[in-house]
Enzyme design. Structure first.
Site, PDB file in Angstrom:
ATOM      1  N   LYS A  48       0.595  -0.694  -0.333  1.00 13.83           N
ATOM      2  CA  LYS A  48      -0.309   0.074  -0.162  1.00 13.83           C
ATOM      3  C   LYS A  48       1.035   1.397  -0.042  1.00 13.83           C
ATOM      4  O   LYS A  48       0.955   2.148  -0.253  1.00 13.83           O
ATOM      5  CB  LYS A  48      -1.182  -0.399   1.213  1.00 13.83           C
ATOM      6  CG  LYS A  48      -1.366  -1.483   1.362  1.00 13.83           C
ATOM      7  CD  LYS A  48      -3.073  -1.108   2.894  1.00 13.83           C
ATOM      8  CE  LYS A  48      -3.348  -2.494   3.002  1.00 13.83           C
ATOM      9  NZ  LYS A  48      -3.495  -2.812   4.487  1.00 13.83           N
ATOM     10  N   GLY A  49       1.664   1.225   0.152  1.00  8.70           N
ATOM     11  CA  GLY A  49       3.279   2.375   1.229  1.00  8.70           C
ATOM     12  C   GLY A  49       3.281   3.511  -0.181  1.00  8.70           C
ATOM     13  O   GLY A  49       2.699   4.718   0.268  1.00  8.70           O
ATOM     14  N   ASP A 108      14.652   0.031   1.344  1.00 10.25           N
ATOM     15  CA  ASP A 108      15.228  -0.017   2.997  1.00 10.25           C
ATOM     16  C   ASP A 108      15.941  -1.315   3.084  1.00 10.25           C
ATOM     17  O   ASP A 108      17.495  -1.264   2.049  1.00 10.25           O
ATOM     18  CB  ASP A 108      14.230  -1.041   3.388  1.00 10.25           C
ATOM     19  CG  ASP A 108      14.539  -0.402   5.603  1.00 10.25           C
ATOM     20  OD1 ASP A 108      15.585  -0.397   4.986  1.00 10.25           O
ATOM     21  OD2 ASP A 108      14.111  -0.598   5.590  1.00 10.25           O
ATOM     22  N   LYS A 136      17.010   4.463   2.258  1.00  8.95           N
ATOM     23  CA  LYS A 136      17.240   4.730   3.716  1.00  8.95           C
ATOM     24  C   LYS A 136      18.731   4.845   3.101  1.00  8.95           C
ATOM     25  O   LYS A 136      19.413   3.242   2.711  1.00  8.95           O
ATOM     26  CB  LYS A 136      17.477   3.614   3.976  1.00  8.95           C
ATOM     27  CG  LYS A 136      15.926   3.870   5.559  1.00  8.95           C
ATOM     28  CD  LYS A 136      15.650   2.818   6.234  1.00  8.95           C
ATOM     29  CE  LYS A 136      14.696   3.224   7.117  1.00  8.95           C
ATOM     30  NZ  LYS A 136      14.205   2.078   7.962  1.00  8.95           N
ATOM     31  N   PHE A 157      12.866   4.724  11.719  1.00  7.88           N
ATOM     32  CA  PHE A 157      11.899   4.330  10.989  1.00  7.88           C
ATOM     33  C   PHE A 157      10.742   5.478  10.817  1.00  7.88           C
ATOM     34  O   PHE A 157      10.587   6.096  11.720  1.00  7.88           O
ATOM     35  CB  PHE A 157      10.720   3.375  12.322  1.00  7.88           C
ATOM     36  CG  PHE A 157      10.016   2.660  11.556  1.00  7.88           C
ATOM     37  CD1 PHE A 157      10.338   1.655  11.017  1.00  7.88           C
ATOM     38  CD2 PHE A 157       8.498   3.305  11.049  1.00  7.88           C
ATOM     39  CE1 PHE A 157       9.052   1.414  10.235  1.00  7.88           C
ATOM     40  CE2 PHE A 157       7.903   3.018  11.203  1.00  7.88           C
ATOM     41  CZ  PHE A 157       7.845   1.501  10.416  1.00  7.88           C
ATOM     42  N   ASP A 164       3.647   3.544   6.824  1.00 11.14           N
ATOM     43  CA  ASP A 164       2.573   3.436   7.851  1.00 11.14           C
ATOM     44  C   ASP A 164       3.175   3.036   8.934  1.00 11.14           C
ATOM     45  O   ASP A 164       4.305   2.536   9.071  1.00 11.14           O
ATOM     46  CB  ASP A 164       1.349   2.464   7.837  1.00 11.14           C
ATOM     47  CG  ASP A 164       2.078   1.033   7.897  1.00 11.14           C
ATOM     48  OD1 ASP A 164       3.109   0.570   7.060  1.00 11.14           O
ATOM     49  OD2 ASP A 164       1.532  -0.171   8.078  1.00 11.14           O
ATOM     50  N   ARG A 170      -0.449   6.483   7.230  1.00  7.56           N
ATOM     51  CA  ARG A 170      -0.075   6.886   5.875  1.00  7.56           C
ATOM     52  C   ARG A 170      -0.548   7.581   5.422  1.00  7.56           C
ATOM     53  O   ARG A 170      -0.121   8.761   4.236  1.00  7.56           O
ATOM     54  CB  ARG A 170      -1.078   5.799   5.493  1.00  7.56           C
ATOM     55  CG  ARG A 170      -0.294   4.656   5.543  1.00  7.56           C
ATOM     56  CD  ARG A 170      -1.209   3.517   4.892  1.00  7.56           C
ATOM     57  NE  ARG A 170      -1.048   1.749   4.670  1.00  7.56           N
ATOM     58  CZ  ARG A 170       0.185   1.347   4.778  1.00  7.56           C
ATOM     59  NH1 ARG A 170       1.195   1.535   3.929  1.00  7.56           N
ATOM     60  NH2 ARG A 170      -0.005  -0.135   4.842  1.00  7.56           N
TER      61      ARG A 170
HETATM   62  C1  PRP Z   1       7.436  -1.322   2.886  1.00  7.77           C
HETATM   63  C2  PRP Z   1       7.617  -0.322   2.394  1.00  7.77           C
HETATM   64  C3  PRP Z   1       8.058  -0.700   0.940  1.00  7.77           C
HETATM   65  C4  PRP Z   1       9.281  -2.197   1.036  1.00  7.77           C
HETATM   66  C5  PRP Z   1      10.841  -1.498   1.364  1.00  7.77           C
HETATM   67  O1  PRP Z   1       5.894  -2.166   2.916  1.00  7.77           O
HETATM   68  O2  PRP Z   1       6.493   0.157   1.386  1.00  7.77           O
HETATM   69  O3  PRP Z   1       7.498  -1.030  -0.031  1.00  7.77           O
HETATM   70  O4  PRP Z   1       8.980  -2.247   2.593  1.00  7.77           O
HETATM   71  O5  PRP Z   1      11.062  -2.403   2.618  1.00  7.77           O
HETATM   72  P1  PRP Z   1      12.644  -2.875   2.237  1.00  7.77           P
HETATM   73  O6  PRP Z   1      13.257  -1.994   1.210  1.00  7.77           O
HETATM   74  O7  PRP Z   1      13.473  -3.632   3.123  1.00  7.77           O
HETATM   75  O8  PRP Z   1      12.008  -4.087   0.967  1.00  7.77           O
HETATM   76  P2  PRP Z   1       5.452  -3.002   3.669  1.00  7.77           P
HETATM   77  O9  PRP Z   1       5.692  -4.636   3.192  1.00  7.77           O
HETATM   78  O10 PRP Z   1       5.432  -2.512   5.029  1.00  7.77           O
HETATM   79  O11 PRP Z   1       4.038  -2.824   3.407  1.00  7.77           O
HETATM   80  P3  PRP Z   1       3.067  -2.036   2.315  1.00  7.77           P
HETATM   81  O12 PRP Z   1       3.895  -0.844   1.978  1.00  7.77           O
HETATM   82  O13 PRP Z   1       1.250  -2.063   2.492  1.00  7.77           O
HETATM   83  O14 PRP Z   1       2.936  -0.943   4.359  1.00  7.77           O
END
Ligand code: PRP
Length: 180
Positions: A48-49, A108, A136, A157, A164, A170
């Site tokens: 969703k992010g 990340d 990051k 964070f 979120d 969000r």
């Molecule tokens: C989060 C963010 C990215 C991902 C980045 O997604 O939205 O998609 O993590 O992290 P990474 O580089 O370590 O993979 P999340 O799993 O929290 O889902 P969301 O987008 O639905 O919040």
């Protein structure tokens, strides 16, 4: 900004405010439009992010666009990656021979962007160009980089502007740092 923090009780401070985000998105959209091959773009938005970032960025790109969404998750609401990227949709958009602009909110560990990019390449797309609002400053666990980066941030964070903590924040119009 005091009001904003009032509705974000767990937010310690604003890291990137709305005006700065808007200005940066103007520049990113212009860069993407300049550098992308001629023709239409298929934008793939990771849910969703990335939905807030993508909505604001894509409306600034003055050319034909198709927009698809993919629901993937690895954090499951907490502050630590589970290490496993889950594809939550039953099917992927048709990207055969297309140039894709893959958008995520934050880079990340790199697992999400790499897993989706590799999957899209397997599906036969011509190329995957990646864009993130935030990257990051930390070693990636996967070999992946973003072609377009809004802001480099420290290894902390963050929430807001699509990101979120346990499903909340969000809708904040800025990127903020959560209280410890
Ligand atoms: C989060 C963010 C990215 C991902 C980045 O997604 O939205 O998609 O993590 O992290 P990474 O580089 O370590 O993979 P999340 O799993 O929290 O889902 P969301 O987008 O639905 O919040």
């Amino acid at each position: 900004m005091g009001d904003e923090l009032g509705r974000a009780a767990d937010v310690d401070r604003v890291l990137i405010d709305e005006k700065i985000i808007e200005k940066r998105l103007d520049a990113m959209a212009a860069e993407i439009d300049r550098e992308f091959p001629a023709g239409s773009i298929v934008a793939i938005v990771l849910l969703k992010g990335a939905f807030v970032f993508a909505a604001d960025l894509l409306r600034r790109i003055p050319r034909p666009l198709e927009i698809e969404c993919l629901n993937v998750s690895s954090y499951h609401g907490g502050t630590e990656s589970s290490g496993v990227v889950k594809f939550l949709d039953h099917s992927l958009p048709d990207v055969q021979d297309r140039h894709v602009l893959l958008l995520d909110d934050i880079l990340d560990t790199g697992r999400t962007l790499k897993a989706v990019r590799d999957r899209l390449l397997l599906e036969g797309c011509a190329a995957v160009h990646t864009g993130v609002l935030l990257a990051k400053d930390r070693p990636r666990e996967e070999e992946v980089q973003a072609d377009y980066v809004g802001f480099e941030i420290g290894d902390e964070f963050v929430v807001g502007y699509g990101l979120d903590y346990k499903g909340r924040y969000r809708n904040l119009p800025f990127v903020g740092v959560l209280k410890p």
